[in-house]
Motif scaffolding. Structure first.
Motif, short mmCIF file in Angstrom:
data_model
loop_
_atom_site.label_atom_id
_atom_site.label_comp_id
_atom_site.label_asym_id
_atom_site.label_seq_id
_atom_site.Cartn_x
_atom_site.Cartn_y
_atom_site.Cartn_z
N MET A 1 12.99 -5.58 50.48
CA MET A 1 11.86 -5.71 49.57
C MET A 1 11.36 -4.31 49.19
N SER A 2 10.87 -4.18 47.98
CA SER A 2 10.25 -2.92 47.58
C SER A 2 8.88 -2.82 48.23
N SER A 3 8.39 -1.59 48.36
CA SER A 3 7.06 -1.39 48.95
C SER A 3 5.99 -2.07 48.12
N GLN A 4 6.15 -2.03 46.80
CA GLN A 4 5.15 -2.64 45.92
C GLN A 4 5.09 -4.15 46.09
N PHE A 5 6.27 -4.79 46.15
CA PHE A 5 6.31 -6.23 46.31
C PHE A 5 5.78 -6.64 47.68
N LEU A 6 6.14 -5.87 48.71
CA LEU A 6 5.68 -6.18 50.06
C LEU A 6 4.18 -5.99 50.19
N THR A 7 3.65 -4.95 49.55
CA THR A 7 2.20 -4.74 49.54
C THR A 7 1.49 -5.90 48.88
N MET A 8 2.01 -6.34 47.74
CA MET A 8 1.41 -7.44 46.99
C MET A 8 1.36 -8.72 47.83
N LEU A 168 0.23 -8.46 40.82
CA LEU A 168 1.01 -9.62 40.37
C LEU A 168 1.65 -9.43 38.99
N PRO A 169 0.93 -8.92 37.98
CA PRO A 169 1.55 -8.80 36.65
C PRO A 169 2.72 -7.83 36.62
N PHE A 170 2.79 -6.92 37.59
CA PHE A 170 3.80 -5.86 37.56
C PHE A 170 4.98 -6.12 38.50
N TYR A 171 4.74 -6.77 39.64
CA TYR A 171 5.78 -6.86 40.65
C TYR A 171 6.06 -8.27 41.15
N ALA A 172 5.49 -9.29 40.49
CA ALA A 172 5.69 -10.66 40.95
C ALA A 172 7.16 -11.04 40.96
N GLY A 173 7.94 -10.54 39.99
CA GLY A 173 9.35 -10.89 39.93
C GLY A 173 10.28 -9.77 40.33
N GLN A 174 9.74 -8.74 41.03
CA GLN A 174 10.54 -7.57 41.38
C GLN A 174 10.54 -7.32 42.88
N GLY A 175 10.81 -8.36 43.63
CA GLY A 175 10.79 -8.24 45.08
C GLY A 175 11.93 -7.43 45.65
N GLY A 176 12.97 -7.23 44.89
CA GLY A 176 14.13 -6.52 45.40
C GLY A 176 15.25 -7.49 45.72
N ASP A 177 16.37 -6.93 46.12
CA ASP A 177 17.56 -7.74 46.41
C ASP A 177 17.55 -8.12 47.89
#
Length: 269
Positions: A1-8, A168-177
């Motif tokens: 997970m990206s840090s941004q997605f995990l933070t969210m 949410l608007p920026f990273y909701a769909g960018q959790g990573g691979d």
């Protein structure tokens, strides 16, 4: 997970847990939104406090490692006392001066190993680590009036939920691979429930039972435990300079706590 997605996701779930606990305890969790000024103050705290402190901390871990991220975040007490000394135009005591000096020297040893011509960590890791310390300082000082008026759990719960919603608007769909497995779910449960919600509640309870300086000193076990676990589980190596830098930064927290205790005793006398 990206840090941004995990933070969210961490903020969203932890916020929901804390607000649910607050509601079960009979708190009026929506009362703050009836006061426009307090609602704006909560939004500021959500962005610059809850969101910033979580994101910068995880970004430091992503760029370097958990042990160094935790140690750098413990510069926040020094930042707080230095800021209040400037605002109040009061000269810091000898213990505060010593704390500022040891924290700066400790940071120097941690990031350069004593060689001012080179960095032992990347510039981006150092940036996020220092930003994490400033965010933690803001997180500690800003919400005191709100907490006194509305309680700790509602304020922290809303700040986490709102902070997570801001991403949410920026990273909701960018959790990573990543693939959702039992281990991933267990790790996420630990991070949100034990590492955020439960830990926060335990610290608050401890701070109520003992005085603030003692709580601050006991909290110094966090970077030490983070370092030891990183050595044991993640294979991270710490040099003599790393250990000296870490101990100096932690000693600055102890010095500040001792200064606070001295001021309390003097005031009572």
């Amino acid at each position: 997970m990206s840090s941004q997605f995990l933070t969210m996701t961490r903020l969203l779930f932890a916020g929901l847990i804390l607000l649910t606990l607050s509601f079960i305890q009979g708190e009026t969790i929506f009362r703050i939104f009836k006061n426009r000024q307090d609602a704006i103050s909560l939004l500021v705290f959500s962005l610059v406090g809850a969101l910033a402190v979580q994101l910068t901390f995880l970004m430091t871990i992503e760029k370097f490692n958990a042990a160094t991220a935790t140690v750098l975040q413990f510069l926040s007490p020094t930042i707080i006392v230095a800021w209040f000394s400037l605002v109040r135009k009061s000269r810091p005591g000898i213990l505060v001066f010593a704390a500022i000096g040891t924290s700066l020297l400790g940071t120097f040893l941690l990031v350069t190993h004593g060689d001012p011509t080179s960095l032992t960590i990347s510039g981006s890791a150092l940036f996020w680590g220092i930003a994490s310390a400033f965010a933690a300082a803001f997180y500690t000082t800003w919400p005191s009036r709100l907490i006194a008026r509305y309680g700790t759990l509602p304020i922290v719960g809303w700040s986490m939920l709102i902070g997570g919603a801001m991403l949410l608007p920026f990273y909701a769909g960018q959790g990573g691979d990543f693939v959702i497995t039992g281990n991933v779910l267990l790790a996420f449960f630990y991070l949100v429930v034990i590492g955020t919600s439960l830990t926060f509640s335990l610290y608050l309870k401890g701070a109520q039972l003992i005085c603030g300086p003692k709580a601050s000193i006991l909290s110094c076990t966090e970077p030490l435990s983070s370092t030891f676990l990183s050595l044991l589980l993640l294979g991270i190596t710490f040099t003599v300079s790393d250990w000296l830098g870490t101990l100096m930064i932690l000693s600055s927290v102890i010095l500040i706590s001792l200064d606070s205790r001295r001021r309390v005793i003097t005031h009572q006398a």
